[in-house]
Design an enzyme around this catalytic site. Structure first.
Site, PDB file in Angstrom:
ATOM      1  N   SER A 179      30.611  11.091 -12.147  1.00  0.00           N
ATOM      2  CA  SER A 179      31.536  10.491 -13.117  1.00  0.00           C
ATOM      3  C   SER A 179      32.945  10.439 -12.537  1.00  0.00           C
ATOM      4  O   SER A 179      33.807   9.736 -13.057  1.00  0.00           O
ATOM      5  CB  SER A 179      31.535  11.288 -14.431  1.00  0.00           C
ATOM      6  OG  SER A 179      31.737  12.660 -14.193  1.00  0.00           O
ATOM      7  N   ASP A 184      26.655  16.486  -7.921  1.00  0.00           N
ATOM      8  CA  ASP A 184      25.780  15.311  -7.985  1.00  0.00           C
ATOM      9  C   ASP A 184      25.519  14.721  -6.604  1.00  0.00           C
ATOM     10  O   ASP A 184      26.452  14.550  -5.802  1.00  0.00           O
ATOM     11  CB  ASP A 184      26.446  14.212  -8.819  1.00  0.00           C
ATOM     12  CG  ASP A 184      26.052  14.262 -10.281  1.00  0.00           C
ATOM     13  OD1 ASP A 184      25.032  14.898 -10.613  1.00  0.00           O
ATOM     14  OD2 ASP A 184      26.774  13.655 -11.093  1.00  0.00           O
ATOM     15  N   LYS A 238      22.298  17.839  -8.208  1.00  0.00           N
ATOM     16  CA  LYS A 238      21.664  17.102  -9.312  1.00  0.00           C
ATOM     17  C   LYS A 238      21.361  15.687  -8.855  1.00  0.00           C
ATOM     18  O   LYS A 238      22.159  15.072  -8.141  1.00  0.00           O
ATOM     19  CB  LYS A 238      22.585  17.071 -10.539  1.00  0.00           C
ATOM     20  CG  LYS A 238      22.017  16.268 -11.708  1.00  0.00           C
ATOM     21  CD  LYS A 238      22.760  16.534 -13.019  1.00  0.00           C
ATOM     22  CE  LYS A 238      24.043  15.785 -13.190  1.00  0.00           C
ATOM     23  NZ  LYS A 238      23.948  14.313 -13.141  1.00  0.00           N
ATOM     24  N   GLU A 289      19.346  11.850 -10.292  1.00  0.00           N
ATOM     25  CA  GLU A 289      18.895  11.137 -11.490  1.00  0.00           C
ATOM     26  C   GLU A 289      17.482  10.582 -11.330  1.00  0.00           C
ATOM     27  O   GLU A 289      17.126  10.066 -10.267  1.00  0.00           O
ATOM     28  CB  GLU A 289      19.864   9.987 -11.806  1.00  0.00           C
ATOM     29  CG  GLU A 289      21.258  10.471 -12.148  1.00  0.00           C
ATOM     30  CD  GLU A 289      22.205   9.342 -12.540  1.00  0.00           C
ATOM     31  OE1 GLU A 289      21.751   8.187 -12.712  1.00  0.00           O
ATOM     32  OE2 GLU A 289      23.405   9.634 -12.687  1.00  0.00           O
ATOM     33  N   GLU A 317      20.490  13.095 -21.001  1.00  0.00           N
ATOM     34  CA  GLU A 317      21.669  12.340 -21.441  1.00  0.00           C
ATOM     35  C   GLU A 317      21.281  11.252 -22.442  1.00  0.00           C
ATOM     36  O   GLU A 317      20.374  10.449 -22.182  1.00  0.00           O
ATOM     37  CB  GLU A 317      22.364  11.705 -20.224  1.00  0.00           C
ATOM     38  CG  GLU A 317      23.603  10.912 -20.610  1.00  0.00           C
ATOM     39  CD  GLU A 317      24.512  10.547 -19.437  1.00  0.00           C
ATOM     40  OE1 GLU A 317      24.230  10.955 -18.295  1.00  0.00           O
ATOM     41  OE2 GLU A 317      25.518   9.862 -19.675  1.00  0.00           O
TER      42      GLU A 317
HETATM   43  O1  KIV Z   1      28.442  12.629 -13.520  1.00  0.00           O
HETATM   44  C1  KIV Z   1      28.477  13.282 -14.575  1.00  0.00           C
HETATM   45  O2  KIV Z   1      29.536  13.656 -15.081  1.00  0.00           O
HETATM   46  C2  KIV Z   1      27.205  13.588 -15.210  1.00  0.00           C
HETATM   47  C3  KIV Z   1      27.256  14.060 -16.636  1.00  0.00           C
HETATM   48  C4  KIV Z   1      27.497  12.904 -17.521  1.00  0.00           C
HETATM   49  C5  KIV Z   1      26.039  14.823 -17.006  1.00  0.00           C
HETATM   50  O3  KIV Z   1      26.178  13.423 -14.644  1.00  0.00           O
END
Ligand code: KIV
Length: 271
Positions: free
Chosen positions: A55, A93, A122, A124, A189
């Site tokens: 994000s 991420d 993390k 997706e 989400e």
């Molecule tokens: O990138 C991010 O901030 C996220 C959240 C919305 C869980 O993946």
């Protein structure tokens, strides 16, 4: 720098601590973080996890989607956050196209951990083969199901996922597959609260919701949304915690307490 940062008796939480929190029914709190100053403040309040989310492509870099965030950006911001945290568990991420094959994913995850200082990565979607490979290499993985911002051009917009029974059944099945592949956490989400509740009950790993109702094992919000300093409109599932707070620290603490006491999200912030 806050005094707390120099307290050597404070140890970073581990994935086992998070699993134990689920076991004893203690809600897990998480906020996104992108820099050292916010990292120190979030950590000082006692938030359990910080997510260096892609994000950052939107809230830090000003893009319309998360897609432009690169692995170099993620490593840089993960390093900034890790440098200042003392207790919170740090997840970073893997950004768009950084986990196209198991080997590419492992190389990029290693950078997030070795240079960025992340304790978990993390990614997706139901990427079972990739997750399994990473876990085999000793890399802790957090899955992410429901609304997948990296697939926004396929999804056609930021919409609630899993409303139809067939889609809900698919997400439940994917959640089990990710757990079986070795994921240690799952972010859900923008899914209906009842679906998230069912998945949280069925899985043994902690399920962290964002726009997924109060019955998940924990909650995450984008920091800039909950401080109402984002450049785009705050999503309906988020809340302006600055409204009743005198300081940023008080707003973060109000979020922390509200999640711990299952007072956030309310129906107003759920689907
Ligand atoms: O990138 C991010 O901030 C996220 C959240 C919305 C869980 O993946």
């Amino acid at each position: 720098m806050n005094q707390y940062a120099y307290d050597s008796s404070v140890k970073p939480l581990t994935v086992n601590d998070l699993a134990a929190m689920k076991q004893r029914g203690e809600k897990i709190t998480c906020l996104t973080a992108y820099d050292a100053s916010f990292s120190a403040l979030i950590d000082k309040v006692g938030i359990d996890m910080m997510l260096v989310g892609d994000s950052l492509g939107m809230v830090i870099q000003g893009h319309n989607t998360t897609l432009p965030a690169t692995i170099n950006d993620m490593v840089y911001h993960a390093r900034c956050v890790s440098n200042a945290r003392r207790r919170a568990f740090v997840i970073a991420d893997l950004p768009f196209m950084s986990y196209t094959t198991p080997v590419v994913a492992a190389k990029n995850a290693a950078r997030l951990m070795q240079i960025g200082g992340a304790q978990m990565v993390k990614l997706e979607g139901p990427r079972v083969e990739i997750i399994s490979f990473l876990v085999d290499q000793g890399i802790p993985v957090c899955g992410h199901l429901g609304l997948l911002p990296q697939s926004i051009n396929q999804l056609g917009g930021y919409k609630v996922q899993g409303k139809e029974p067939v889609d809900a059944a698919r997400i439940i099945s994917e959640a089990h597959q990710l757990q079986e592949a070795g994921a240690g956490l799952l972010v859900l989400e923008c899914v209906p609260a009842l679906l998230a509740r069912e998945i949280s009950l069925q899985l043994s790993i902690p399920v962290i919701g964002i726009g997924a109702g109060v019955n998940c094992d924990g909650q995450v919000l984008v920091l800039y949304d909950m401080l109402d300093i984002g450049i785009s409109k705050r999503p309906r599932f988020s809340k302006d915690f600055m409204q009743d707070a005198a300081t940023i620290e008080a707003a973060i603490n109000a979020y922390h307490q509200a999640v711990k006491q299952s007072q956030f999200p309310t129906a107003e912030h759920s689907f």
